[in-house]
Design an enzyme around this catalytic site. Structure first.
Site, PDB file in Angstrom:
ATOM      1  N   HIS A  82       0.852  -1.191   0.000  1.00 51.18           N
ATOM      2  CA  HIS A  82       0.000   0.000   0.000  1.00 51.18           C
ATOM      3  C   HIS A  82       0.884   1.236   0.000  1.00 51.18           C
ATOM      4  CE1 HIS A  82      -4.105   1.522   0.472  1.00 51.18           C
ATOM      5  NE2 HIS A  82      -3.533   2.560   1.058  1.00 51.18           N
ATOM      6  N   ASP A 161     -13.403   2.645   7.525  1.00 50.68           N
ATOM      7  CA  ASP A 161     -12.486   3.396   6.648  1.00 50.68           C
ATOM      8  C   ASP A 161     -13.209   3.882   5.400  1.00 50.68           C
ATOM      9  OD1 ASP A 161      -9.845   4.423   5.914  1.00 50.68           O
ATOM     10  OD2 ASP A 161      -9.958   2.963   4.296  1.00 50.68           O
ATOM     11  N   ARG A 168     -12.586  12.418   4.946  1.00 47.25           N
ATOM     12  CA  ARG A 168     -11.278  13.098   5.038  1.00 47.25           C
ATOM     13  C   ARG A 168     -10.930  13.762   3.713  1.00 47.25           C
ATOM     14  NH1 ARG A 168      -7.606   8.633   5.936  1.00 47.25           N
ATOM     15  NH2 ARG A 168      -5.935  10.124   6.165  1.00 47.25           N
ATOM     16  N   SER A 183      -6.168   4.336   8.697  1.00 49.38           N
ATOM     17  CA  SER A 183      -6.841   4.083   7.426  1.00 49.38           C
ATOM     18  C   SER A 183      -6.168   2.920   6.689  1.00 49.38           C
ATOM     19  CB  SER A 183      -6.793   5.368   6.580  1.00 49.38           C
ATOM     20  OG  SER A 183      -7.152   5.103   5.255  1.00 49.38           O
ATOM     21  N   LYS A 187      -7.573  -1.377   6.647  1.00 49.96           N
ATOM     22  CA  LYS A 187      -7.909  -2.095   5.398  1.00 49.96           C
ATOM     23  C   LYS A 187      -7.012  -3.298   5.212  1.00 49.96           C
ATOM     24  CE  LYS A 187      -7.219   1.491   2.469  1.00 49.96           C
ATOM     25  NZ  LYS A 187      -7.377   2.732   3.171  1.00 49.96           N
TER      26      LYS A 187
HETATM   27  N1  URA Z   1      -3.980   5.657   1.706  1.00 50.75           N
HETATM   28  C1  URA Z   1      -4.982   5.263   2.532  1.00 50.75           C
HETATM   29  O1  URA Z   1      -5.542   4.190   2.357  1.00 50.75           O
HETATM   30  N2  URA Z   1      -5.329   6.057   3.526  1.00 50.75           N
HETATM   31  C2  URA Z   1      -4.733   7.235   3.770  1.00 50.75           C
HETATM   32  O2  URA Z   1      -5.095   7.897   4.715  1.00 50.75           O
HETATM   33  C3  URA Z   1      -3.692   7.655   2.911  1.00 50.75           C
HETATM   34  C4  URA Z   1      -3.332   6.835   1.874  1.00 50.75           C
END
Ligand code: URA
Length: 429
Positions: A82, A161, A168, A183, A187
């Protein structure tokens, strides 16, 4: 407990207990704490921050707002990657099929565009028919049969999220180490992985502009991830200029397919292969990084990575012919305007932040929670950092829908802000 008291507590610099965080997260998932109270709370967190134990409690509450998937019945390592968010950052579309072709299952739950940065889900949805909304049985089936699955937060996986991410994005509350940590980890730890690679972006086009903040974010995510029993490896990568030559959803899918066909710009390929190699290493399918890089390059050269992408696109309802003829399948903007160099010299800067803003303004990102994306909108960088140009040379193409033509002057202003031309080439950093 009352949300209003907790907002006041954080506003005034207080710390939450795990029970208070549990109450707030349950409230966003069930609707008993409304969006407007969470919006105020998010802004208070951006300003006041959170202690490490509050962040860990937030990760835990958001992770358990839905199911924590167990993919133990799928043989082999399950590894994901990620990114903390960048401009032109399409590495997921490249490395996920590469890693899958090398024997790592990649169950990837991604996000949409956030602020000036793009999102994997919006990019994937530019492929006609492709759906990112999968129920749990479908998610499992595709992970098993394709070796990768590409979807979004759902009512079952990381639902808190899903709501907070969109909130956000629309309330300028992205740039916060505890909020980004929660966040991403909520996930990623829900999706059924054994281990995780994080691409922590740092620079003027990233959410963390200062290296020390990027390092703190990396430490926050690796620390909490490892405390929860998952090996997590973070790489710090620069985000000063856009990655690759395209910014915008369909444009980025096209460039990713070029990369999987053995083309693609060097900067994008370097970051994608480095992250993919880390995934192979964490997954235990390569003995060291050099062997992992070689294995990834082979998966591109022999076409097996592109074949994985073709397979997952078909499994998720998309048109797999996009892998063979992206131009014919992907949406294209009716209008392409040109941004030209104002003087002769060398391109010494191509700032990611204004380019990301311009792309969002053209319709590639959202200004409000409910805004619709234009999948064809975006920017193609015809020239790049270090290139020599003459006055009037085309530096970038601006892809825009005729209905948004009134946004062109503002996009051109942003491109002028982004592009610096000097008498000598930039010194490599
Ligand atoms: N990627 C995400 O999933 N969340 C964030 O807050 C920033 C980048």
């Amino acid at each position: 407990m009352r949300a209003v008291d907790l907002i006041r507590k954080k506003r005034d610099g207080g710390s939450f207990t795990a029970a208070e965080i549990g109450f707030l997260v349950e409230g966003i998932a069930t609707g008993t704490v409304p969006d407007y109270q969470w919006a105020a709370l998010l802004m208070a967190v951006v300003w006041r921050g959170m202690q490490p134990d509050e962040t860990a409690a937030l990760v835990d509450a958001m992770l358990h707002s839905g199911s924590v998937v167990d993919l133990g019945d799928i043989p082999g390592p399950k590894v994901d990657k990620h990114s903390t968010g960048g401009v032109g950052d399409k590495t997921s579309l490249i490395l996920a099929p590469v890693a899958a072709a090398c024997g790592v299952t990649v169950p990837m739950v991604s996000g949409r565009g956030l602020g000036h940065t793009g999102g994997t889900l919006d990019k994937l949805e530019s492929i006609p028919g492709f759906t990112v909304d999968l129920d749990l049985p479908t998610y499992r089936r595709i992970a098993r049969t394709c070796g990768l699955v590409l979807c979004g937060q759902t009512a079952e996986i990381a639902p808190a999220d899903r709501v907070l991410y969109a909130l956000r994005d629309a309330t300028a509350t992205v740039e916060s180490i505890p909020l980004i940590t929660a966040s991403i980890l909520s996930k990623k730890l829900a999706e059924g992985i054994d281990s995780l690679v994080l691409d922590v972006k740092c620079g003027a086009g990233a959410f963390m502009t200062r290296e020390e903040d990027a390092r703190s974010l990396a430490a926050s995510m690796t620390g909490i991830g490892r405390a929860l029993g998952k090996p997590v490896q973070a790489l710090l990568t620069r985000m000063d200029e856009p990655l690759g030559r395209t910014v915008g959803n369909a444009l980025e899918v096209r460039e990713s397919i070029d990369c999987l066909r053995g083309g693609g710009p060097a900067d994008l390929m370097e970051v994608s292969l480095e992250l993919a190699a880390e995934m192979l290493l964490l997954g235990g399918v390569a003995a060291n990084l050099d062997a992992a890089r070689d294995r990834c390059r082979r998966a591109i050269a022999d076409g097996s990575a592109l074949e994985r992408l073709r397979r997952v696109i078909a499994a998720q309802g998309g048109d797999p012919r996009v892998c063979d003829d992206p131009e014919a399948v992907l949406p294209r903007a009716a209008d392409v305007s040109l941004f030209r160099a104002g003087c002769a010299g060398f391109i010494t800067r191509l700032r990611a932040w204004p380019i990301g803003q311009a792309s969002m303004l053209l319709g590639a990102g959202r200004q409000t929670v409910a805004a619709r994306i234009d999948p064809a909108a975006g920017i193609v960088l015809v020239r790049t950092l270090g290139d020599e140009v003459q006055a009037g040379d085309v530096v970038a193409e601006i892809h825009v829908h005729p209905a948004h033509a009134d946004r062109l002057p503002a996009a051109l202003d942003l491109l002028r802000e982004a592009c610096e031309i000097g008498p000598t080439p930039p010194v490599p950093s």
